[in-house]
Motif scaffolding. Structure first.
Motif, short mmCIF file in Angstrom:
data_model
loop_
_atom_site.label_atom_id
_atom_site.label_comp_id
_atom_site.label_asym_id
_atom_site.label_seq_id
_atom_site.Cartn_x
_atom_site.Cartn_y
_atom_site.Cartn_z
N THR A 162 67.52 18.50 -5.11
CA THR A 162 66.66 17.94 -4.73
C THR A 162 65.99 17.91 -3.28
O THR A 162 64.87 18.15 -2.80
CB THR A 162 67.38 16.10 -4.95
N VAL A 163 67.55 18.60 -2.76
CA VAL A 163 66.40 19.07 -1.45
C VAL A 163 66.17 20.26 -0.94
O VAL A 163 64.55 20.28 -0.41
CB VAL A 163 68.18 18.81 -0.18
N THR A 164 66.51 21.28 -1.57
CA THR A 164 65.74 22.22 -1.28
C THR A 164 64.47 22.42 -2.06
O THR A 164 63.43 22.95 -1.98
CB THR A 164 66.20 23.52 -2.35
N ALA A 165 64.18 21.57 -3.25
CA ALA A 165 63.23 21.87 -3.88
C ALA A 165 61.77 20.46 -3.52
O ALA A 165 61.11 20.77 -3.27
CB ALA A 165 63.42 20.58 -5.68
N THR A 166 62.47 20.19 -2.78
CA THR A 166 61.50 19.14 -2.09
C THR A 166 61.23 20.51 -0.42
O THR A 166 59.95 20.44 -0.35
CB THR A 166 62.04 17.96 -1.46
N ALA A 167 61.85 20.44 -0.20
CA ALA A 167 61.27 20.80 0.94
C ALA A 167 60.67 22.76 0.28
O ALA A 167 59.29 23.25 1.07
CB ALA A 167 63.29 21.68 1.18
N PHE A 168 61.27 22.84 -0.55
CA PHE A 168 60.33 24.27 -1.50
C PHE A 168 59.12 24.49 -1.45
O PHE A 168 57.67 24.65 -1.05
CB PHE A 168 60.63 24.78 -2.21
N ALA A 169 58.53 23.22 -2.06
CA ALA A 169 57.10 22.38 -2.29
C ALA A 169 56.51 22.32 -0.83
O ALA A 169 55.28 22.64 -0.77
CB ALA A 169 57.01 20.92 -3.13
N LEU A 170 57.29 21.13 0.13
CA LEU A 170 56.48 21.07 1.38
C LEU A 170 56.46 22.48 2.17
O LEU A 170 54.81 22.45 2.76
CB LEU A 170 57.47 20.31 1.88
N VAL A 171 56.67 23.23 1.75
CA VAL A 171 57.00 25.08 2.97
C VAL A 171 55.65 25.48 1.90
O VAL A 171 54.83 26.27 3.00
CB VAL A 171 57.83 25.62 2.55
N THR A 172 55.36 24.88 0.51
CA THR A 172 54.86 25.99 -0.45
C THR A 172 52.78 25.17 -0.01
O THR A 172 52.10 26.23 0.41
CB THR A 172 54.69 26.08 -1.61
N LEU A 173 52.56 23.94 0.39
CA LEU A 173 51.71 23.30 0.31
C LEU A 173 50.99 23.40 1.48
O LEU A 173 50.01 23.53 1.80
CB LEU A 173 52.04 22.07 -0.07
N ILE A 174 52.10 23.58 2.44
CA ILE A 174 51.38 24.07 3.70
C ILE A 174 51.30 25.25 3.90
O ILE A 174 49.79 25.90 4.53
CB ILE A 174 52.87 23.80 4.98
N SER A 175 51.73 26.35 3.24
CA SER A 175 51.91 28.12 3.33
C SER A 175 50.08 28.17 2.48
O SER A 175 49.53 29.51 3.50
CB SER A 175 52.52 29.09 3.03
N VAL A 176 49.91 27.70 1.40
CA VAL A 176 49.42 28.33 0.36
C VAL A 176 47.37 28.24 1.29
O VAL A 176 47.05 28.98 1.06
CB VAL A 176 48.78 27.99 -0.48
N PRO A 177 47.57 26.78 1.91
CA PRO A 177 46.42 26.41 2.43
C PRO A 177 46.32 28.07 3.86
O PRO A 177 44.60 28.87 3.75
CB PRO A 177 45.30 25.53 2.85
N LEU A 178 47.26 28.01 4.41
CA LEU A 178 46.42 28.62 5.61
C LEU A 178 46.78 30.50 5.22
O LEU A 178 46.11 31.13 5.96
CB LEU A 178 48.65 28.52 6.47
#
Length: 289
Positions: A8-24
């Motif tokens: 749960t923790v790692t999947a949430t962190a992965f999703a947040l990092v990806t959501l920020i990184s993709v538009p950048l």
């Protein structure tokens, strides 16, 4: 219970990092900034940490350009592992482009997508790779053409090695450097992985991606060796089939050195013409795994 908490923790962190990184990364690509090559390293390093991948690098990537890296392929995590180390792009099968999320991430890393089964397109695909090589991009070719079980190196496909020679024929470069790269997953939670536990990380072609991703997010703590072997400079006269055979042999030696815990790497003064189809000593060692 703890494994699901970790998931749960790692999947949430992965999703947040990806959501920020993709538009950048999308912005960097559109703007043509140099960050479009460097930012993926930052992203992959974060993802590697979240997945629990501990990367041990042996040797280093060649400095010569154009540079084609010929690597084995055991898991989708190979992308994360190599992407966390250097500025590079991947040569991927065309199906990857349509995968949810991972297809988008591959495009943002400027991957070249190829249709391996359509021989009529081989030259056009090689030309695209050659153009990228001539422009100074480091391209990674997973030369087996599919993913293995992580216990062995499958025979290398020869067709896309021709991209190196196309770069010589169709651009201004006179030589191309080809470097073997071996990826070996060796330990889980500090314990030797062995054949029985390697399915934790390996992703053979017929295994769905979803369960593999979930399993790794739950377990983590994987040690992986990355070997950068002796590079070789080729010219227009180099035979791509014997070149592929030499790269396969060197990758197999480096991978088995990690899995068996002893040095099996041959001297680097071989040439494509000096390599037998399969080295018998290496084959014997492989059967022991």
């Amino acid at each position: 219970m703890m494994s699901w908490v970790r998931f749960t923790v790692t999947a949430t962190a992965f999703a947040l990092v990806t959501l920020i990184s993709v538009p950048l990364q999308y912005f960097f690509l559109k703007a043509g900034w140099g960050l479009r090559k460097r930012f993926p390293i930052f992203y992959h390093r974060i993802v590697a940490r979240l997945l629990g991948l501990r990367i041990h690098m042996h040797g280093d990537m060649a400095t010569q350009r154009p540079l084609l890296l010929a690597a084995n392929h055991a898991s989708w995590t190979d992308i994360v592992v190599l992407g966390a180390l250097k500025e590079l792009s991947f040569i991927a099968k065309i199906e990857v482009a349509s995968w949810p999320l991972f297809g988008m991430l591959s495009k943002l890393q400027r991957s070249v997508f190829v249709e391996r089964e359509k021989r009529g397109k081989t030259h056009d695909q090689a030309s695209e790779i050659a153009t990228r090589l001539a422009a100074g991009d480091v391209m990674v070719l997973f030369a087996e053409g599919t993913t293995s079980d992580g216990n062995r190196v499958l025979p290398f496909k020869t067709s896309l090695f021709g991209a190196a020679q196309v770069a010589i024929r169709e651009t201004s470069v006179e030589t191309v450097t080809v470097q073997p790269v071996a990826i070996a997953y060796t330990r889980v939670h500090g314990m030797p992985m062995g054949r029985f536990h390697r399915p934790i990380i390996s992703w053979p072609g017929d295994v769905p991606l979803g369960p593999s991703l979930i399993g790794l997010l739950k377990d983590g703590a994987i040690d992986v060796d990355v070997w950068f072997g002796e590079p070789m400079t080729i010219d227009s006269k180099t035979n791509r089939k014997t070149l592929a055979r030499l790269m396969e042999k060197r990758v197999r030696e480096m991978m088995l050195s990690s899995l068996l815990g002893r040095d099996l790497i041959a001297p680097a003064d071989e040439t494509p013409e000096s390599v037998a189809p399969v080295d018998s000593a290496i084959l014997k060692e492989r059967k022991k795994l």
